[in-house]
Design a protein around this motif. Structure first.
Motif, PDB file in Angstrom:
ATOM      1  N   LEU A 107       0.759  -1.056  -0.042  1.00 50.54           N
ATOM      2  CA  LEU A 107      -0.100  -0.055   0.086  1.00 50.54           C
ATOM      3  C   LEU A 107       0.821   1.406  -0.058  1.00 50.54           C
ATOM      4  N   LEU A 108       2.137   1.111   0.714  1.00 53.35           N
ATOM      5  CA  LEU A 108       2.986   2.300   0.589  1.00 53.35           C
ATOM      6  C   LEU A 108       3.274   2.586  -0.739  1.00 53.35           C
ATOM      7  N   GLU A 109       3.691   1.433  -1.450  1.00 51.89           N
ATOM      8  CA  GLU A 109       4.208   1.632  -2.899  1.00 51.89           C
ATOM      9  C   GLU A 109       2.958   2.252  -3.745  1.00 51.89           C
ATOM     10  N   GLN A 110       1.985   1.880  -3.637  1.00 48.55           N
ATOM     11  CA  GLN A 110       0.611   2.601  -4.262  1.00 48.55           C
ATOM     12  C   GLN A 110       0.494   3.918  -3.705  1.00 48.55           C
ATOM     13  N   ARG A 111       0.860   4.209  -2.668  1.00 50.29           N
ATOM     14  CA  ARG A 111       0.531   5.594  -2.220  1.00 50.29           C
ATOM     15  C   ARG A 111       1.370   6.672  -2.960  1.00 50.29           C
ATOM     16  N   LEU A 112       2.791   6.097  -2.853  1.00 54.50           N
ATOM     17  CA  LEU A 112       3.823   7.100  -3.325  1.00 54.50           C
ATOM     18  C   LEU A 112       3.352   7.118  -4.938  1.00 54.50           C
ATOM     19  N   GLN A 113       2.928   6.312  -5.627  1.00 55.87           N
ATOM     20  CA  GLN A 113       2.505   6.500  -7.067  1.00 55.87           C
ATOM     21  C   GLN A 113       1.472   7.418  -7.348  1.00 55.87           C
ATOM     22  N   GLN A 114       0.539   7.481  -6.443  1.00 56.25           N
ATOM     23  CA  GLN A 114      -0.458   8.260  -6.250  1.00 56.25           C
ATOM     24  C   GLN A 114      -0.244   9.685  -6.168  1.00 56.25           C
ATOM     25  N   LYS A 115       0.851   9.867  -5.214  1.00 53.15           N
ATOM     26  CA  LYS A 115       1.247  11.125  -4.802  1.00 53.15           C
ATOM     27  C   LYS A 115       2.481  11.542  -5.939  1.00 53.15           C
ATOM     28  N   SER A 116       2.790  11.011  -7.012  1.00 45.70           N
ATOM     29  CA  SER A 116       3.603  11.290  -7.756  1.00 45.70           C
ATOM     30  C   SER A 116       5.026  11.231  -7.256  1.00 45.70           C
ATOM     31  N   ILE A 117       5.234  10.778  -6.061  1.00 44.50           N
ATOM     32  CA  ILE A 117       6.690  10.612  -5.443  1.00 44.50           C
ATOM     33  C   ILE A 117       7.367   9.400  -6.221  1.00 44.50           C
ATOM     34  N   THR A 118       8.602   9.492  -6.780  1.00 45.50           N
ATOM     35  CA  THR A 118       9.335   8.810  -7.544  1.00 45.50           C
ATOM     36  C   THR A 118      10.094   7.941  -6.356  1.00 45.50           C
ATOM     37  N   ALA A 119       9.753   6.788  -6.216  1.00 37.93           N
ATOM     38  CA  ALA A 119      10.418   5.881  -5.207  1.00 37.93           C
ATOM     39  C   ALA A 119      10.411   4.365  -5.487  1.00 37.93           C
ATOM     40  N   THR A 120      11.320   3.521  -5.275  1.00 37.15           N
ATOM     41  CA  THR A 120      11.237   2.293  -5.472  1.00 37.15           C
ATOM     42  C   THR A 120      11.284   1.477  -3.876  1.00 37.15           C
ATOM     43  N   VAL A 121      10.238   0.419  -3.599  1.00 35.30           N
ATOM     44  CA  VAL A 121      10.091  -0.141  -2.400  1.00 35.30           C
ATOM     45  C   VAL A 121      10.500  -1.509  -2.393  1.00 35.30           C
ATOM     46  N   ILE A 122      11.537  -1.741  -1.610  1.00 39.16           N
ATOM     47  CA  ILE A 122      12.045  -3.104  -1.494  1.00 39.16           C
ATOM     48  C   ILE A 122      11.487  -3.686  -0.325  1.00 39.16           C
ATOM     49  N   ASN A 123      10.628  -4.619  -0.300  1.00 37.76           N
ATOM     50  CA  ASN A 123      10.128  -5.509   0.956  1.00 37.76           C
ATOM     51  C   ASN A 123      10.981  -6.744   1.068  1.00 37.76           C
ATOM     52  N   ALA A 124      12.004  -6.495   2.203  1.00 34.97           N
ATOM     53  CA  ALA A 124      12.969  -7.690   2.545  1.00 34.97           C
ATOM     54  C   ALA A 124      12.446  -8.292   3.930  1.00 34.97           C
ATOM     55  N   SER A 125      11.071  -8.302   4.094  1.00 40.71           N
ATOM     56  CA  SER A 125      10.568  -8.839   5.265  1.00 40.71           C
ATOM     57  C   SER A 125      10.387 -10.245   5.421  1.00 40.71           C
ATOM     58  N   ILE A 126      10.453 -11.052   6.395  1.00 39.27           N
ATOM     59  CA  ILE A 126      10.503 -12.361   6.440  1.00 39.27           C
ATOM     60  C   ILE A 126       9.748 -12.772   7.900  1.00 39.27           C
ATOM     61  N   SER A 127       8.834 -13.445   7.432  1.00 34.96           N
ATOM     62  CA  SER A 127       7.874 -14.023   8.740  1.00 34.96           C
ATOM     63  C   SER A 127       8.619 -14.675   9.696  1.00 34.96           C
ATOM     64  N   GLY A 128       8.626 -14.295  11.058  1.00 28.48           N
ATOM     65  CA  GLY A 128       9.404 -14.969  12.052  1.00 28.48           C
ATOM     66  C   GLY A 128      10.652 -14.519  12.287  1.00 28.48           C
ATOM     67  N   ASP A 129      11.101 -13.358  11.447  1.00 32.09           N
ATOM     68  CA  ASP A 129      12.434 -12.852  11.668  1.00 32.09           C
ATOM     69  C   ASP A 129      12.702 -12.216  12.908  1.00 32.09           C
ATOM     70  N   THR A 130      13.889 -12.177  13.655  1.00 32.10           N
ATOM     71  CA  THR A 130      14.198 -11.255  14.678  1.00 32.10           C
ATOM     72  C   THR A 130      15.407 -10.318  14.335  1.00 32.10           C
ATOM     73  N   THR A 131      15.600  -9.420  15.455  1.00 32.15           N
ATOM     74  CA  THR A 131      16.648  -8.578  15.328  1.00 32.15           C
ATOM     75  C   THR A 131      18.038  -9.285  15.015  1.00 32.15           C
ATOM     76  N   SER A 132      18.143 -10.381  15.377  1.00 30.25           N
ATOM     77  CA  SER A 132      19.425 -11.100  15.057  1.00 30.25           C
ATOM     78  C   SER A 132      19.388 -11.492  13.536  1.00 30.25           C
ATOM     79  N   GLY A 133      18.330 -12.058  13.150  1.00 29.50           N
ATOM     80  CA  GLY A 133      17.924 -12.342  11.770  1.00 29.50           C
ATOM     81  C   GLY A 133      18.222 -11.089  10.915  1.00 29.50           C
ATOM     82  N   GLY A 134      17.603 -10.181  11.329  1.00 25.95           N
ATOM     83  CA  GLY A 134      17.701  -8.792  10.463  1.00 25.95           C
ATOM     84  C   GLY A 134      19.116  -8.338  10.219  1.00 25.95           C
ATOM     85  N   LYS A 135      19.836  -8.543  11.415  1.00 25.26           N
ATOM     86  CA  LYS A 135      21.215  -7.798  11.424  1.00 25.26           C
ATOM     87  C   LYS A 135      21.885  -8.587  10.493  1.00 25.26           C
TER      88      LYS A 135
END
Length: 219
Positions: A62-90
């Motif tokens: 939805l963030l990516e869609q809103r950026l497009q609607q507001k003509s804000i040029t941005a690329t959104v990369i979703n690197a999220s993983i279910s169950g991830d922790t701060t250790s996994g993210g690091k």
């Protein structure tokens, strides 16, 4: 006479050319600061990975869609993983930063640390490491604050929640105070597990993120 007329014509053309240059310069300087293309990297867990949702219904999409609607040029990369922790993210962040070189890093992690009763000190150290990695890459950081149910003990729950504000102040990062503000109080906005919001709740999640993200897009 002919020279006089020609001189006047050239003078008129010069004035028009000058006005065009001034108008063009004003147009470019008047463009919003976020007109330059941005890359936004979201490093999160199931709340950002569309767990239990149809593709494209989560707040990151939805963030990516809103950026497009507001003509804000941005690329959104979703690197999220279910169950991830701060250790996994690091552990994953270094490669992600090198690959995408994001202008903005949104860190939506920590909930699984707390649900597993992991050490708050370890979570804090992991957050600090991720923030420092982003700063080295010249990426701005937005932390997404999270709460856990009080049945984990009021002391642990409050210390966990206050960790985000503490980190944001100490490291001068942006902060979403509580990602699920206005949602967590409503049982009808959650899936059967009472942990993951349904699709109808994700526009509200985006609304919680948006005002804290916008200033970063404008820099």
């Amino acid at each position: 006479m002919l020279f006089s007329q020609l001189s006047g014509h050239v003078s008129s053309l010069s004035k028009q050319a000058l006005m065009f240059v001034v108008f063009t310069a004003f147009t470019f300087t008047a463009l919003p600061a976020h007109s330059a293309s941005k890359t936004i990297l979201v490093l999160g867990d199931s709340l950002s990975a569309e767990y239990g949702l149809a593709r494209g219904k989560g707040w990151v999409a939805l963030l990516e869609q809103r950026l497009q609607q507001k003509s804000i040029t941005a690329t959104v990369i979703n690197a999220s993983i279910s169950g991830d922790t701060t250790s996994g993210g690091k552990a994953r962040l270094g490669n992600l930063l090198e690959k995408y070189r994001p202008d903005i890093l949104i860190i939506e992690l920590g909930g699984n640390d707390a649900l597993r009763g992991l050490s708050l000190k370890a979570s804090e150290d992991n957050f600090k490491a991720m923030i420092e990695m982003a700063k080295v890459q010249h990426s701005k950081v937005l932390l997404a604050g999270m709460r856990i149910p009080p049945n984990y003990g009021p002391d642990y729950s409050e210390r966990f929640f206050s960790l985000y504000e503490k980190l944001a102040k100490a490291n001068k990062t942006a902060l979403v105070p509580f990602l699920l503000e206005g949602i967590v109080e409503k049982d009808t906005l959650f899936q059967a597990d009472r942990i993951h919001p349904i699709a109808e709740a994700h526009p509200a999640i985006l609304n919680n993120v948006w005002p804290h993200l916008m200033p970063l897009l404008s820099k």
